[in-house]
Design a protein around this motif. Sequence first.
Motif, PDB file in Angstrom:
ATOM      1  N   ASN A  35       0.828  -1.215   0.000  1.00 46.25           N
ATOM      2  CA  ASN A  35       0.000   0.000   0.000  1.00 46.25           C
ATOM      3  C   ASN A  35       0.864   1.268   0.000  1.00 46.25           C
ATOM      4  OD1 ASN A  35      -2.158  -1.756   0.001  1.00 46.25           O
ATOM      5  ND2 ASN A  35      -2.624  -1.523   2.167  1.00 46.25           N
ATOM      6  N   ASN A  36       0.719   2.106   1.001  1.00 47.89           N
ATOM      7  CA  ASN A  36       1.415   3.397   1.022  1.00 47.89           C
ATOM      8  C   ASN A  36       2.908   3.300   1.318  1.00 47.89           C
ATOM      9  OD1 ASN A  36      -0.816   5.591   0.815  1.00 47.89           O
ATOM     10  ND2 ASN A  36      -1.627   4.147   2.326  1.00 47.89           N
ATOM     11  N   LEU A  47       5.198  -2.939  -5.688  1.00 47.83           N
ATOM     12  CA  LEU A  47       4.143  -2.364  -4.852  1.00 47.83           C
ATOM     13  C   LEU A  47       2.942  -3.287  -4.968  1.00 47.83           C
ATOM     14  CD1 LEU A  47       2.470  -0.305  -3.272  1.00 47.83           C
ATOM     15  CD2 LEU A  47       2.200   1.006  -5.405  1.00 47.83           C
ATOM     16  N   ILE A  48       2.490  -3.811  -3.847  1.00 46.93           N
ATOM     17  CA  ILE A  48       1.335  -4.705  -3.828  1.00 46.93           C
ATOM     18  C   ILE A  48       0.200  -4.016  -3.080  1.00 46.93           C
ATOM     19  CG2 ILE A  48       2.199  -5.935  -1.769  1.00 46.93           C
ATOM     20  CD1 ILE A  48       0.939  -8.497  -2.960  1.00 46.93           C
ATOM     21  N   HIS A  49      -0.967  -4.025  -3.675  1.00 47.54           N
ATOM     22  CA  HIS A  49      -2.099  -3.342  -3.046  1.00 47.54           C
ATOM     23  C   HIS A  49      -3.402  -4.013  -3.452  1.00 47.54           C
ATOM     24  CE1 HIS A  49      -3.386  -1.445  -6.799  1.00 47.54           C
ATOM     25  NE2 HIS A  49      -2.147  -1.040  -7.011  1.00 47.54           N
ATOM     26  N   PRO A  50      -4.459  -3.844  -2.641  1.00 50.71           N
ATOM     27  CA  PRO A  50      -5.767  -4.436  -2.958  1.00 50.71           C
ATOM     28  C   PRO A  50      -6.466  -3.661  -4.057  1.00 50.71           C
ATOM     29  CG  PRO A  50      -5.939  -3.138  -0.970  1.00 50.71           C
ATOM     30  CD  PRO A  50      -4.475  -3.139  -1.342  1.00 50.71           C
ATOM     31  N   THR A  55      -6.673   5.299  -6.278  1.00 52.51           N
ATOM     32  CA  THR A  55      -5.783   5.655  -7.380  1.00 52.51           C
ATOM     33  C   THR A  55      -4.876   6.820  -7.012  1.00 52.51           C
ATOM     34  OG1 THR A  55      -7.428   4.897  -8.976  1.00 52.51           O
ATOM     35  CG2 THR A  55      -5.710   6.364  -9.792  1.00 52.51           C
ATOM     36  N   GLU A  56      -5.402   7.788  -6.285  1.00 55.34           N
ATOM     37  CA  GLU A  56      -4.611   8.969  -5.948  1.00 55.34           C
ATOM     38  C   GLU A  56      -3.479   8.665  -4.970  1.00 55.34           C
ATOM     39  OE1 GLU A  56      -8.324   9.054  -3.275  1.00 55.34           O
ATOM     40  OE2 GLU A  56      -7.806   8.541  -5.349  1.00 55.34           O
ATOM     41  N   LYS A  57      -3.518   7.490  -4.342  1.00 54.65           N
ATOM     42  CA  LYS A  57      -2.446   7.111  -3.420  1.00 54.65           C
ATOM     43  C   LYS A  57      -1.376   6.238  -4.079  1.00 54.65           C
ATOM     44  CE  LYS A  57      -5.197   7.449   0.812  1.00 54.65           C
ATOM     45  NZ  LYS A  57      -5.665   6.746   2.045  1.00 54.65           N
ATOM     46  N   THR A 123      -1.389   5.886  13.716  1.00 55.28           N
ATOM     47  CA  THR A 123      -1.452   4.445  13.488  1.00 55.28           C
ATOM     48  C   THR A 123      -0.552   3.998  12.341  1.00 55.28           C
ATOM     49  OG1 THR A 123      -3.330   4.711  11.969  1.00 55.28           O
ATOM     50  CG2 THR A 123      -3.828   4.316  14.305  1.00 55.28           C
ATOM     51  N   HIS A 124      -0.221   4.941  11.433  1.00 59.82           N
ATOM     52  CA  HIS A 124       0.598   4.650  10.269  1.00 59.82           C
ATOM     53  C   HIS A 124       1.641   5.752  10.106  1.00 59.82           C
ATOM     54  CE1 HIS A 124      -3.113   2.404   9.684  1.00 59.82           C
ATOM     55  NE2 HIS A 124      -2.496   1.645   8.792  1.00 59.82           N
ATOM     56  N   PHE A 125       2.687   5.502   9.335  1.00 60.09           N
ATOM     57  CA  PHE A 125       3.747   6.504   9.200  1.00 60.09           C
ATOM     58  C   PHE A 125       3.228   7.805   8.585  1.00 60.09           C
ATOM     59  CE2 PHE A 125       3.974   4.558   4.989  1.00 60.09           C
ATOM     60  CZ  PHE A 125       4.194   5.644   4.150  1.00 60.09           C
TER      61      PHE A 125
END
Length: 243
Positions: A35-36, A47-50, A55-57, A123-125
Amino acid sequence: MTDTKNRVLILGSAPSAMAARDWARSPFTHIVAINNAWRIRQDWDFLIHPEDFPTEKRPERLNAGQKIVSADDYVPRQNEFGGFVYAGGTMAFTAGYWALSALRPEIIAYFGCDMVYDGSGQTHFYGTGSADPLRDDITLRSLEAKSARLGCFGALQSCRMVRLSDRDSRLVYPSVKAKDLSSGPLLSTKRMIAPLQLEAELGYYVPSGRYWEAKQKFELDKIDALDQLWLSAYQSSALDAVA
């Protein structure tokens, strides 16, 4: 890409993941960003993502050699290992199974994927996000068990599964340093028979990967029993491990 000397870093989005920005690349042959996490450093390979990752990320352009891993690739690869119900429907585990299939590594090292949330603050960077592994999902009732299962399947391919954090983690893998990736033990695989037999009996396999569309066929008590078998298998296998 099938060199058994491949050493894969799987990078998640925990606040601690920012430490990886300054790491040397040399311990790893491949970096898989979830993801990010592609924002943390520029030299990632995959890069692996669901499917629903906005799209903007996503990166606007790719550098030479960089690739996006989408559901079209990771669903069939995860199905090689029994599918999402058994493997766990969150990207940390999907990335692990994809790497086992696509890269055939000798080591998979996780960082920024401990899946421990304190319930407040960042919770995330990149700030505050949803704790995907903690959502109410039949495949994620025991993150420890799902990580144990992945560790056992790694051992089937002579792959050591480790983590690079020294903090609390829902991953059951040993904590090691990047300069000493091979210090983690190689598990025995003889304890996998019982949980694999139960998986075959249950038949909780959904080829499309959209297991939520068939949730009426899954029984919680049987999922929980299977999770316990995988935890036991991993714990016993660790005692039988090859140093």
